[in-house]
Motif scaffolding. Structure first.
Motif, PDB file in Angstrom:
ATOM      1  N   CYS A   7     -18.411 -31.003 -27.610  1.00 15.27           N
ATOM      2  CA  CYS A   7     -18.341 -32.291 -28.299  1.00 15.27           C
ATOM      3  C   CYS A   7     -19.391 -32.361 -29.419  1.00 15.27           C
ATOM      4  CB  CYS A   7     -18.559 -33.434 -27.310  1.00 15.27           C
ATOM      5  SG  CYS A   7     -17.197 -33.630 -26.152  1.00 15.27           S
ATOM      6  N   HIS A  33      -9.682 -29.521 -30.051  1.00 17.30           N
ATOM      7  CA  HIS A  33     -10.639 -30.262 -29.225  1.00 17.30           C
ATOM      8  C   HIS A  33     -10.342 -31.762 -29.286  1.00 17.30           C
ATOM      9  CE1 HIS A  33     -14.655 -31.071 -27.385  1.00 17.30           C
ATOM     10  NE2 HIS A  33     -14.461 -32.225 -28.014  1.00 17.30           N
ATOM     11  N   CYS A  37      -9.817 -34.479 -26.329  1.00 15.71           N
ATOM     12  CA  CYS A  37     -11.024 -35.225 -25.987  1.00 15.71           C
ATOM     13  C   CYS A  37     -10.969 -36.628 -26.588  1.00 15.71           C
ATOM     14  CB  CYS A  37     -12.235 -34.469 -26.497  1.00 15.71           C
ATOM     15  SG  CYS A  37     -13.761 -35.344 -26.246  1.00 15.71           S
ATOM     16  N   SER A  39     -13.013 -39.127 -26.531  1.00 18.40           N
ATOM     17  CA  SER A  39     -14.202 -39.688 -27.185  1.00 18.40           C
ATOM     18  C   SER A  39     -14.379 -39.081 -28.573  1.00 18.40           C
ATOM     19  CB  SER A  39     -15.441 -39.515 -26.309  1.00 18.40           C
ATOM     20  OG  SER A  39     -15.932 -38.216 -26.420  1.00 18.40           O
ATOM     21  N   CYS A  40     -14.045 -37.783 -28.732  1.00 16.75           N
ATOM     22  CA  CYS A  40     -14.111 -37.170 -30.055  1.00 16.75           C
ATOM     23  C   CYS A  40     -12.982 -37.693 -30.942  1.00 16.75           C
ATOM     24  CB  CYS A  40     -14.066 -35.650 -29.963  1.00 16.75           C
ATOM     25  SG  CYS A  40     -15.633 -34.965 -29.406  1.00 16.75           S
TER      26      CYS A  40
END
Ligand SMILES: [Zn+2]
Length: 178
Positions: A7, A33, A37, A39-40
């Motif tokens: 992250c 990613h 993910c 949150s990313c």
């Protein structure tokens, strides 16, 4: 697997990624990613929207793909779910969303972690209180013993004094009247 980014790495690369300044390969890793993910993904969307405003690119704002109607329902039922206030059908719904939607799963994990923390700190406070309480009682007992030890010789002295006084008075009376 080796090519998976963390992250932190993704975060550092985000604005280059948005401005299309990364190599094709790196760009691909970042994209992969972000897709996995939440949150990313959230950071990406926020940064992208922000950059869009600053650079004023004519580009539609991208919404977080995880924020769906289903997710909104999940959010509004989450605390009831945690408190066991939902019926079976609703419970299953929540479980299904938390499996299929990473954002929902993250929320659920956060709440459980928070609950655990809360419980731990409650237990800690309780045991500390217990400790304090027993310490207090022991302290009080010691204090009482101490008080008793202190009073006892004095009481003995008073008793001895009165006994002696009685003897003296009795003696005087004896001398005077017999
Ligand atoms: Zn990430």
């Amino acid at each position: 697997m080796q090519n998976q980014l963390t992250c932190e790495q993704v975060e550092a690369l985000l604005n280059f990624y948005i401005e299309n300044k990364l190599s094709e390969k790196l760009s691909e890793y970042v994209r992969k990613h972000i897709e996995k993910c939440p949150s990313c993904m959230d950071k990406y969307i926020k940064m992208r929207n922000m950059l869009n405003k600053i650079i004023n690119i004519e580009c539609p704002e991208i919404e977080n793909p995880y924020i769906t109607k289903q997710y909104e329902d999940f959010k509004s039922n989450l605390s009831a779910y945690i408190d066991n206030e939902l019926d079976d059908l609703e419970n299953i719904k929540i479980k299904k969303i938390s499996i299929s939607n990473p954002l929902a799963r993250q929320d659920l994990e956060k709440i459980y972690t928070f609950k655990k923390l809360l419980h731990n700190s409650y237990e800690k406070t309780k045991s500390e209180f217990k400790n304090d309480l027993s310490k207090n009682i022991i302290h009080q007992l010691q204090q009482e013993n101490y008080e008793q030890d202190r009073i006892d010789p004095f009481t003995k002295l008073v008793i001895t004094f009165f006994a002696m006084l009685t003897c003296i008075v009795a003696g005087i009376i004896g001398i005077l009247y017999f």
